[in-house]
Scaffold this motif. Structure first.
Motif, mmCIF file in Angstrom:
data_model
loop_
_atom_site.group_PDB
_atom_site.id
_atom_site.type_symbol
_atom_site.label_atom_id
_atom_site.label_comp_id
_atom_site.label_asym_id
_atom_site.label_seq_id
_atom_site.Cartn_x
_atom_site.Cartn_y
_atom_site.Cartn_z
ATOM 1 N N ALA A 58 0.827 -1.205 0.000
ATOM 2 C CA ALA A 58 0.000 0.000 0.000
ATOM 3 C C ALA A 58 0.859 1.251 0.000
ATOM 4 N N VAL A 59 1.821 1.306 0.917
ATOM 5 C CA VAL A 59 2.701 2.466 0.985
ATOM 6 C C VAL A 59 3.594 2.526 -0.238
ATOM 7 N N THR A 60 3.962 1.362 -0.775
ATOM 8 C CA THR A 60 4.749 1.334 -2.008
ATOM 9 C C THR A 60 3.994 2.029 -3.142
ATOM 10 N N GLY A 61 2.716 1.746 -3.245
ATOM 11 C CA GLY A 61 1.908 2.386 -4.283
ATOM 12 C C GLY A 61 1.823 3.885 -4.090
ATOM 13 N N ILE A 62 1.653 4.323 -2.850
ATOM 14 C CA ILE A 62 1.546 5.756 -2.566
ATOM 15 C C ILE A 62 2.863 6.462 -2.877
ATOM 16 N N ILE A 63 3.952 5.908 -2.366
ATOM 17 C CA ILE A 63 5.263 6.514 -2.597
ATOM 18 C C ILE A 63 5.615 6.473 -4.085
ATOM 19 N N GLY A 64 5.350 5.328 -4.721
ATOM 20 C CA GLY A 64 5.607 5.217 -6.153
ATOM 21 C C GLY A 64 4.795 6.212 -6.956
ATOM 22 N N GLY A 65 3.572 6.503 -6.504
ATOM 23 C CA GLY A 65 2.739 7.478 -7.195
ATOM 24 C C GLY A 65 3.320 8.875 -7.143
ATOM 25 N N PHE A 66 3.938 9.229 -6.021
ATOM 26 C CA PHE A 66 4.535 10.552 -5.901
ATOM 27 C C PHE A 66 5.853 10.648 -6.653
ATOM 28 N N VAL A 67 6.615 9.557 -6.697
ATOM 29 C CA VAL A 67 7.900 9.594 -7.389
ATOM 30 C C VAL A 67 7.708 9.337 -8.882
ATOM 31 N N SER A 68 7.063 8.213 -9.227
ATOM 32 C CA SER A 68 6.795 7.890 -10.632
ATOM 33 C C SER A 68 5.726 6.813 -10.702
ATOM 34 N N SER A 69 4.502 7.233 -10.955
ATOM 35 C CA SER A 69 3.400 6.269 -11.045
ATOM 36 C C SER A 69 3.567 5.374 -12.266
#
Length: 414
Positions: free
Chosen positions: A203-214
């Motif tokens: 879940a946090v991976t998706g959130i962080i990945g969305g801010f860096v590069s979705s």
């Protein structure tokens, strides 16, 4: 500076004392202050700053210099007795004096003293986490970050802060500021991911990945399902999460560049976010307990080449959008937004926010263009899931993201 009443002054002096006590407690509990300074000394430092600022403001530099002498002696004794040459506690002591002075300086000063005092306490107490983060950064990442920071601080002051005819009316400093802002936004997410560690969960991976590069997160999850088709549900959850993070990210960018545009953009993007969050929660509930996937390692966004590439894309999008608006009106803006959104939402969001702030385009056109760019980029995520992932992943991600897109279109029409 207006002189506060006695009640207000007493309140601010107590505030200064509280800030000093907070920092002092942290220093004593961490055993970093030791014999140097602790829970009693730091409140006294704050009181010195507060009282001098309240009654002898011109003497504040003298008071700081006078305190620096015994602090230096105490620091030298600490070095001799413990062999500890760290400057953190000494610096915190001097800063506490300034925070005490700031607390009684003015109402705004009191607010800043509270904020800065809280930040100082967090930084001091996060020593193990910060050191662990730094130790976890490899040499290549460290060099990349240093290069980027060097370029920011060296290049930015040299760039002219005006529109240049030789650059077709572009403002070089504004373009580079937007590069720094977008990269910094991704870096905050990157640091958060490193602090939370590799066990942070999908879940946090998706959130962080969305801010860096979705896009990178979507590609990674799609490739995992191509290798193991049974992971399609948990990977779909990560893709949807990374995709919907794009909407609040765009809202942050609008709020920074053109706050007046935020209420108009917040309705469609906010609705898309809510629908996406609900869908992501449903996807998470549907995943079975034995469905696990290794969290994706997010790359440090403080890299020079991607930053320069984004700067070039942003400059081109800004020029094309202005020309399209001049030649074709709002339809030209919408076409540019869709094409630009296929590759990058940030560039179009920043461009339209700036054009709306300048009055070049209306609020309605800017809002519609930003939503169109977000929708185009959402379609790209669905297409990547189909092309690179399994059939089930593509179908599930497309179903969810189509609902999200329809929600945005609905609120645009309304």
């Amino acid at each position: 500076m207006a002189v506060p009443g006695i009640d207000t002054l007493l309140l601010r002096i107590f505030l200064a004392f509280g800030i000093g006590a907070l920092i002092g407690l942290e220093r004593e509990q961490s055993e970093s202050g030791g014999i140097f300074a602790g829970s009693r000394t730091f409140p006294l430092f704050a009181l010195v700053g507060a009282l001098v600022q309240a009654f002898f403001p011109a003497m504040l530099p003298v008071a700081l210099a006078a305190l620096a002498v015994p602090l230096t002696v105490a620091y030298a004794g600490k070095v001799l007795m413990r062999g500890d040459i760290g400057l953190t506690t000494l610096t915190a002591a001097l800063l506490t004096v300034l925070l005490g002075a700031l607390a009684v300086h003015s109402e705004r000063g009191a607010v800043f003293a509270i904020i800065v005092g809280g930040l100082v306490t967090v930084i001091l107490s996060a020593k193990p986490t910060i050191h662990g983060l730094v130790d976890g950064i490899d040499e290549s990442e460290r060099r990349a970050s240093l290069k980027f920071i060097l370029v920011v601080f060296v290049v930015l002051p040299l760039l002219p802060d005006r529109e240049l005819d030789s650059l077709y009316g572009l403002n070089p400093r504004f373009v580079w500021l937007m590069v720094v802002f977008v990269t910094g936004l991704g870096f905050v997410a990157y640091v958060l991911g490193r602090i939370l560690g590799t066990e942070r969960g999908i879940a946090v991976t998706g959130i962080i990945g969305g801010f860096v590069s979705s896009t990178a997160t979507t590609v990674s999850m799609a490739e995992k399902t191509a290798q193991n088709a049974t992971l399609y549900q948990i990977c779909a959850f990560a893709v949807v999460t990374a995709s919907i993070v794009m909407f609040p990210r765009a809202l942050i960018e609008v709020a920074v560049v053109n706050p007046a545009l935020l209420p108009s953009v917040a309705l469609p993007l906010g609705a898309m976010t809510v629908v996406g969050v609900v869908a992501a929660v449903v996807l998470y509930w549907r995943t079975t307990s034995d469905e696990t996937v290794e969290p994706e390692e997010v790359k440090n966004p403080f890299r020079l080449r991607p930053a320069l590439l984004f700067g070039a894309v942003f400059a081109v999008v800004l020029l094309v959008s202005e020309s399209a608006n001049a030649w074709f009106g709002s339809s030209g803006i919408y076409a540019t937004a869709f094409v630009s959104g296929l590759a990058d939402v940030d560039a179009m969001t920043l461009t339209l926010s700036q054009l709306a702030a300048e009055g070049t385009v209306s609020t309605e056109v800017a809002t519609t263009g930003i939503v169109i760019a977000a929708i185009a980029n959402t379609f790209v995520k669905a297409a990547l899931a189909w092309l690179l992932g399994s059939y089930r992943l593509g179908r599930l991600v497309s179903l969810v993201l189509v609902v999200v897109v329809l929600t945005g279109l609905l609120f645009l029409v309304v």
